[in-house]
Write an enzyme that holds these catalytic residues in place. Structure first.
Site, PDB file in Angstrom:
ATOM      1  N   SER A  22       0.746  -1.130  -0.108  1.00 21.32           N
ATOM      2  CA  SER A  22      -0.038   0.081  -0.008  1.00 21.32           C
ATOM      3  C   SER A  22       0.977   1.335   0.045  1.00 21.32           C
ATOM      4  CB  SER A  22      -0.996   0.009   1.301  1.00 21.32           C
ATOM      5  OG  SER A  22      -0.142   0.344   2.308  1.00 21.32           O
ATOM      6  N   MET A  99      10.517  -6.720   4.276  1.00 23.38           N
ATOM      7  CA  MET A  99      10.714  -7.292   5.563  1.00 23.38           C
ATOM      8  C   MET A  99      11.956  -8.164   5.363  1.00 23.38           C
ATOM      9  SD  MET A  99       8.226  -5.553   6.988  1.00 23.38           S
ATOM     10  CE  MET A  99       7.773  -5.981   8.513  1.00 23.38           C
ATOM     11  N   ARG A 100      13.150  -7.935   5.022  1.00 25.26           N
ATOM     12  CA  ARG A 100      14.143  -8.727   4.945  1.00 25.26           C
ATOM     13  C   ARG A 100      15.365  -8.216   5.457  1.00 25.26           C
ATOM     14  NH1 ARG A 100      15.105 -13.620   4.591  1.00 25.26           N
ATOM     15  NH2 ARG A 100      17.227 -14.069   3.859  1.00 25.26           N
ATOM     16  N   ASN A 116      13.447   4.239   4.063  1.00 23.59           N
ATOM     17  CA  ASN A 116      12.522   3.253   4.562  1.00 23.59           C
ATOM     18  C   ASN A 116      11.573   3.989   5.306  1.00 23.59           C
ATOM     19  OD1 ASN A 116      11.688   0.427   5.273  1.00 23.59           O
ATOM     20  ND2 ASN A 116      12.566   1.010   7.224  1.00 23.59           N
ATOM     21  N   HIS A 118       8.801   3.245   8.589  1.00 24.97           N
ATOM     22  CA  HIS A 118       8.686   2.239   9.653  1.00 24.97           C
ATOM     23  C   HIS A 118       7.403   2.960  10.607  1.00 24.97           C
ATOM     24  CE1 HIS A 118       9.689  -0.752  12.833  1.00 24.97           C
ATOM     25  NE2 HIS A 118       9.444   0.624  13.606  1.00 24.97           N
ATOM     26  N   ASP A 154      16.341  -0.887  11.772  1.00 27.97           N
ATOM     27  CA  ASP A 154      15.339   0.653  11.787  1.00 27.97           C
ATOM     28  C   ASP A 154      16.319   1.750  12.218  1.00 27.97           C
ATOM     29  OD1 ASP A 154      13.220  -0.733  10.689  1.00 27.97           O
ATOM     30  OD2 ASP A 154      12.567  -1.502  12.827  1.00 27.97           O
TER      31      ASP A 154
HETATM   32  C1  GAR Z   1       3.874  -0.657   6.663  1.00 29.19           C
HETATM   33  O1  GAR Z   1       3.237  -0.325   7.847  1.00 29.19           O
HETATM   34  C2  GAR Z   1       5.335  -0.164   6.986  1.00 29.19           C
HETATM   35  O2  GAR Z   1       5.651   0.725   7.786  1.00 29.19           O
HETATM   36  C3  GAR Z   1       5.599  -1.592   7.669  1.00 29.19           C
HETATM   37  O3  GAR Z   1       5.192  -2.540   6.932  1.00 29.19           O
HETATM   38  C4  GAR Z   1       3.785  -2.087   6.654  1.00 29.19           C
HETATM   39  C5  GAR Z   1       3.846  -2.394   5.084  1.00 29.19           C
HETATM   40  O4  GAR Z   1       2.428  -2.087   4.500  1.00 29.19           O
HETATM   41  N1  GAR Z   1       7.279  -1.486   7.523  1.00 29.19           N
HETATM   42  C6  GAR Z   1       7.956  -2.235   8.486  1.00 29.19           C
HETATM   43  O5  GAR Z   1       7.563  -2.403   9.654  1.00 29.19           O
HETATM   44  C7  GAR Z   1       9.523  -2.092   8.428  1.00 29.19           C
HETATM   45  N2  GAR Z   1      10.325  -2.138   9.426  1.00 29.19           N
HETATM   46  P1  GAR Z   1       2.510  -1.905   2.727  1.00 29.19           P
HETATM   47  O6  GAR Z   1       2.959  -3.098   2.168  1.00 29.19           O
HETATM   48  O7  GAR Z   1       0.936  -1.889   2.596  1.00 29.19           O
HETATM   49  O8  GAR Z   1       3.141  -0.913   2.636  1.00 29.19           O
END
Ligand code: GAR
Length: 225
Positions: A22, A99-100, A116, A118, A154
Protein backbone atom coordinates in the site's frame (compact mmCIF):
# COMPACT_ATOMS: atom_id res chain seq x y z
CA UNK A 1 5.38 22.84 -15.03
CA UNK A 2 5.99 19.60 -16.91
CA UNK A 3 2.97 17.44 -17.67
CA UNK A 4 4.82 14.17 -18.14
CA UNK A 5 5.68 11.78 -15.33
CA UNK A 6 9.18 10.96 -16.54
CA UNK A 7 12.07 13.16 -17.52
CA UNK A 8 15.77 13.75 -17.22
CA UNK A 9 15.47 15.74 -13.98
CA UNK A 10 13.57 13.08 -12.11
CA UNK A 11 15.45 10.71 -9.82
CA UNK A 12 15.01 7.06 -10.74
CA UNK A 13 13.48 5.17 -7.80
CA UNK A 14 13.27 1.42 -7.23
CA UNK A 15 10.78 0.22 -4.61
CA UNK A 16 11.40 -2.90 -2.52
CA UNK A 17 8.37 -4.71 -1.10
CA UNK A 18 7.51 -7.99 0.58
CA UNK A 19 3.73 -7.79 0.90
CA UNK A 20 0.58 -5.90 0.02
CA UNK A 21 2.36 -2.73 -1.12
CA UNK A 22 0.00 0.00 0.00
CA UNK A 23 2.89 2.41 0.61
CA UNK A 24 4.26 1.43 -2.79
CA UNK A 25 0.95 2.45 -4.39
CA UNK A 26 1.07 5.82 -2.63
CA UNK A 27 4.57 6.44 -4.06
CA UNK A 28 3.58 5.33 -7.57
CA UNK A 29 0.51 7.57 -7.52
CA UNK A 30 2.41 10.58 -6.19
CA UNK A 31 5.12 10.11 -8.82
CA UNK A 32 2.56 10.42 -11.61
CA UNK A 33 2.41 14.17 -11.03
CA UNK A 34 4.38 16.09 -13.62
CA UNK A 35 6.18 18.16 -11.00
CA UNK A 36 7.10 15.25 -8.71
CA UNK A 37 10.92 15.04 -8.56
CA UNK A 38 11.13 11.22 -8.85
CA UNK A 39 9.87 8.46 -11.14
CA UNK A 40 9.27 4.87 -10.08
CA UNK A 41 11.22 2.67 -12.48
CA UNK A 42 10.77 -0.76 -10.87
CA UNK A 43 9.19 -2.67 -8.00
CA UNK A 44 11.06 -5.69 -6.67
CA UNK A 45 9.76 -8.19 -4.14
CA UNK A 46 11.69 -10.86 -2.25
CA UNK A 47 8.42 -12.80 -2.05
CA UNK A 48 6.98 -13.97 -5.39
CA UNK A 49 3.51 -14.17 -3.83
CA UNK A 50 3.50 -10.54 -2.64
CA UNK A 51 0.16 -8.94 -3.54
CA UNK A 52 1.95 -5.67 -4.25
CA UNK A 53 3.51 -7.09 -7.44
CA UNK A 54 0.13 -7.35 -9.18
CA UNK A 55 -0.85 -3.89 -7.93
CA UNK A 56 2.36 -2.41 -9.39
CA UNK A 57 1.83 -4.20 -12.70
CA UNK A 58 -1.72 -2.87 -12.89
CA UNK A 59 -0.24 0.61 -12.46
CA UNK A 60 2.17 0.00 -15.35
CA UNK A 61 5.39 -0.34 -13.34
CA UNK A 62 7.95 -3.04 -14.27
CA UNK A 63 8.10 -5.67 -11.54
CA UNK A 64 10.42 -8.46 -10.57
CA UNK A 65 10.32 -11.17 -7.92
CA UNK A 66 13.68 -12.24 -6.54
CA UNK A 67 12.87 -15.05 -4.15
CA UNK A 68 15.35 -14.92 -1.28
CA UNK A 69 14.66 -18.60 -0.58
CA UNK A 70 16.28 -19.52 -3.89
CA UNK A 71 19.68 -18.27 -2.72
CA UNK A 72 22.20 -20.05 -0.53
CA UNK A 73 23.07 -16.93 1.46
CA UNK A 74 21.84 -13.45 2.28
CA UNK A 75 24.79 -12.05 0.32
CA UNK A 76 24.00 -14.10 -2.80
CA UNK A 77 20.40 -12.80 -2.73
CA UNK A 78 21.63 -9.24 -2.35
CA UNK A 79 24.05 -9.55 -5.28
CA UNK A 80 21.06 -10.36 -7.48
CA UNK A 81 18.94 -7.61 -5.92
CA UNK A 82 21.72 -5.08 -6.42
CA UNK A 83 22.18 -6.17 -10.03
CA UNK A 84 18.46 -5.75 -10.71
CA UNK A 85 18.31 -2.29 -9.14
CA UNK A 86 21.41 -1.05 -10.97
CA UNK A 87 20.13 -2.64 -14.18
CA UNK A 88 17.11 -0.33 -13.95
CA UNK A 89 19.40 2.65 -13.39
CA UNK A 90 17.99 3.15 -9.90
CA UNK A 91 19.36 6.16 -8.01
CA UNK A 92 17.20 5.93 -4.88
CA UNK A 93 15.91 2.74 -3.26
CA UNK A 94 12.63 3.10 -1.32
CA UNK A 95 11.86 0.21 1.04
CA UNK A 96 8.09 -0.07 1.46
CA UNK A 97 7.27 -2.96 3.75
CA UNK A 98 10.44 -4.80 2.69
CA UNK A 99 10.72 -7.31 5.52
CA UNK A 100 14.16 -8.72 4.88
CA UNK A 101 17.23 -7.96 6.97
CA UNK A 102 20.00 -6.51 4.85
CA UNK A 103 23.75 -6.98 5.29
CA UNK A 104 25.97 -4.02 6.10
CA UNK A 105 27.69 -4.50 2.73
CA UNK A 106 24.46 -4.07 0.78
CA UNK A 107 23.28 -1.14 2.90
CA UNK A 108 26.62 0.67 2.57
CA UNK A 109 26.46 0.20 -1.20
CA UNK A 110 23.34 2.39 -1.15
CA UNK A 111 24.49 4.77 1.59
CA UNK A 112 22.37 7.94 1.66
CA UNK A 113 20.45 6.58 -1.33
CA UNK A 114 18.19 4.06 0.43
CA UNK A 115 15.18 5.09 2.54
CA UNK A 116 12.62 3.18 4.57
CA UNK A 117 9.26 3.73 6.23
CA UNK A 118 8.65 2.35 9.71
CA UNK A 119 5.35 2.45 11.65
CA UNK A 120 6.61 4.12 14.84
CA UNK A 121 8.16 7.36 16.01
CA UNK A 122 11.77 6.15 15.80
CA UNK A 123 13.93 5.58 17.76
CA UNK A 124 11.00 4.18 19.76
CA UNK A 125 9.65 0.78 18.79
CA UNK A 126 12.20 -0.53 16.34
CA UNK A 127 11.52 -4.02 15.00
CA UNK A 128 8.26 -5.91 14.72
CA UNK A 129 4.85 -5.62 16.47
CA UNK A 130 5.26 -1.87 16.91
CA UNK A 131 1.54 -1.17 17.36
CA UNK A 132 1.00 -3.93 19.93
CA UNK A 133 4.00 -2.74 21.92
CA UNK A 134 2.85 0.90 21.85
CA UNK A 135 -0.61 -0.16 23.09
CA UNK A 136 0.96 -2.34 25.76
CA UNK A 137 2.99 0.64 27.00
CA UNK A 138 -0.04 2.92 27.05
CA UNK A 139 1.56 5.66 24.96
CA UNK A 140 -0.90 8.35 23.88
CA UNK A 141 0.92 9.41 20.71
CA UNK A 142 2.27 6.96 18.13
CA UNK A 143 3.27 7.60 14.53
CA UNK A 144 5.56 6.74 11.67
CA UNK A 145 9.00 7.68 10.36
CA UNK A 146 10.83 7.81 7.04
CA UNK A 147 14.59 7.50 7.44
CA UNK A 148 17.78 6.80 5.54
CA UNK A 149 18.82 3.19 6.02
CA UNK A 150 21.86 2.24 8.07
CA UNK A 151 23.01 -1.32 8.84
CA UNK A 152 21.54 -1.39 12.37
CA UNK A 153 17.85 -2.36 12.49
CA UNK A 154 15.43 0.53 11.83
CA UNK A 155 18.19 3.10 12.25
CA UNK A 156 19.52 6.00 10.26
CA UNK A 157 19.06 9.73 9.82
CA UNK A 158 15.38 10.67 10.16
CA UNK A 159 13.86 12.46 7.17
CA UNK A 160 10.26 13.00 8.33
CA UNK A 161 7.77 11.85 10.97
CA UNK A 162 4.06 12.05 11.70
CA UNK A 163 2.51 11.95 15.18
CA UNK A 164 -0.75 9.98 15.35
CA UNK A 165 -3.01 9.87 18.42
CA UNK A 166 -3.77 6.60 20.18
CA UNK A 167 -7.48 6.46 21.00
CA UNK A 168 -9.18 4.81 23.96
CA UNK A 169 -10.23 1.33 22.93
CA UNK A 170 -7.76 1.12 20.05
CA UNK A 171 -6.87 -2.38 18.92
CA UNK A 172 -3.67 -3.25 17.14
CA UNK A 173 -5.62 -3.15 13.86
CA UNK A 174 -7.34 0.18 14.43
CA UNK A 175 -4.07 1.86 15.46
CA UNK A 176 -2.21 0.28 12.53
CA UNK A 177 -4.89 1.54 10.11
CA UNK A 178 -4.70 5.11 11.48
CA UNK A 179 -0.91 5.10 11.22
CA UNK A 180 -0.98 3.55 7.74
CA UNK A 181 -3.12 6.44 6.50
CA UNK A 182 -0.43 8.80 7.78
CA UNK A 183 2.28 6.67 6.16
CA UNK A 184 0.60 7.07 2.78
CA UNK A 185 0.91 10.84 3.01
CA UNK A 186 4.32 10.94 4.68
CA UNK A 187 6.25 8.66 2.33
CA UNK A 188 5.61 10.60 -0.92
CA UNK A 189 6.44 13.82 0.94
CA UNK A 190 9.72 12.41 2.29
CA UNK A 191 10.76 10.85 -1.03
CA UNK A 192 10.11 14.16 -2.79
CA UNK A 193 12.36 15.96 -0.31
CA UNK A 194 15.16 13.46 -0.85
CA UNK A 195 14.80 13.32 -4.65
CA UNK A 196 14.74 17.11 -4.99
CA UNK A 197 17.72 17.56 -2.68
CA UNK A 198 15.59 19.44 -0.13
CA UNK A 199 16.57 16.88 2.52
CA UNK A 200 20.19 15.77 2.70
CA UNK A 201 22.34 13.80 5.10
CA UNK A 202 24.82 15.98 6.93
CA UNK A 203 26.90 14.08 9.43
CA UNK A 204 24.54 11.71 11.20
CA UNK A 205 21.33 13.63 10.63
CA UNK A 206 19.15 15.13 7.91
CA UNK A 207 19.35 18.84 7.14
CA UNK A 208 16.67 20.61 5.13
CA UNK A 209 17.10 23.24 2.53
CA UNK A 210 14.89 26.06 3.68
CA UNK A 211 11.22 25.27 3.17
CA UNK A 212 8.09 27.26 3.62
CA UNK A 213 6.09 26.60 6.77
CA UNK A 214 2.40 26.88 5.93
CA UNK A 215 1.09 25.21 9.00
CA UNK A 216 2.68 24.23 12.27
CA UNK A 217 0.31 22.65 14.74
CA UNK A 218 1.45 20.74 17.79
CA UNK A 219 -0.48 17.59 18.48
CA UNK A 220 -1.82 17.69 22.03
CA UNK A 221 -3.38 14.39 22.95
CA UNK A 222 -5.79 14.46 24.70
CA UNK A 223 -6.62 17.85 23.16
CA UNK A 224 -6.34 21.05 25.19
CA UNK A 225 -9.75 21.98 26.55
C1 GAR B 1 3.87 -0.57 6.71
O1 GAR B 1 3.11 -0.29 7.85
C2 GAR B 1 5.33 -0.25 6.92
O2 GAR B 1 5.52 0.90 7.72
C3 GAR B 1 5.82 -1.48 7.65
O3 GAR B 1 5.19 -2.55 6.99
C4 GAR B 1 3.93 -2.10 6.48
C5 GAR B 1 3.88 -2.44 5.02
O4 GAR B 1 2.60 -2.20 4.50
N1 GAR B 1 7.24 -1.58 7.59
C6 GAR B 1 7.99 -2.06 8.58
O5 GAR B 1 7.53 -2.49 9.63
C7 GAR B 1 9.49 -2.02 8.32
N2 GAR B 1 10.23 -2.22 9.52
P1 GAR B 1 2.41 -1.99 2.93
O6 GAR B 1 3.01 -3.24 2.25
O7 GAR B 1 0.92 -1.97 2.76
O8 GAR B 1 3.07 -0.74 2.52
Amino acid sequence: MSTTSSGPDKKRVGILISGRGSNMVSLIEAARAGDYPAEIVCVISNRPEAAGLARAEALGIPTQAIDHKAFASREAFEVELDRALRGHGVEIVACAGFMRKMTAGFVEGWRDAMINIHPSLLPSYKGLHTHARALEDGVKIAGCTVHFVRPELDSGPIIAQVAVPVLDGDSEDSLAARILEAEHRLYPHALAMVASGAAKVEGDRVAYRQFQINQMNSLYWPPLS
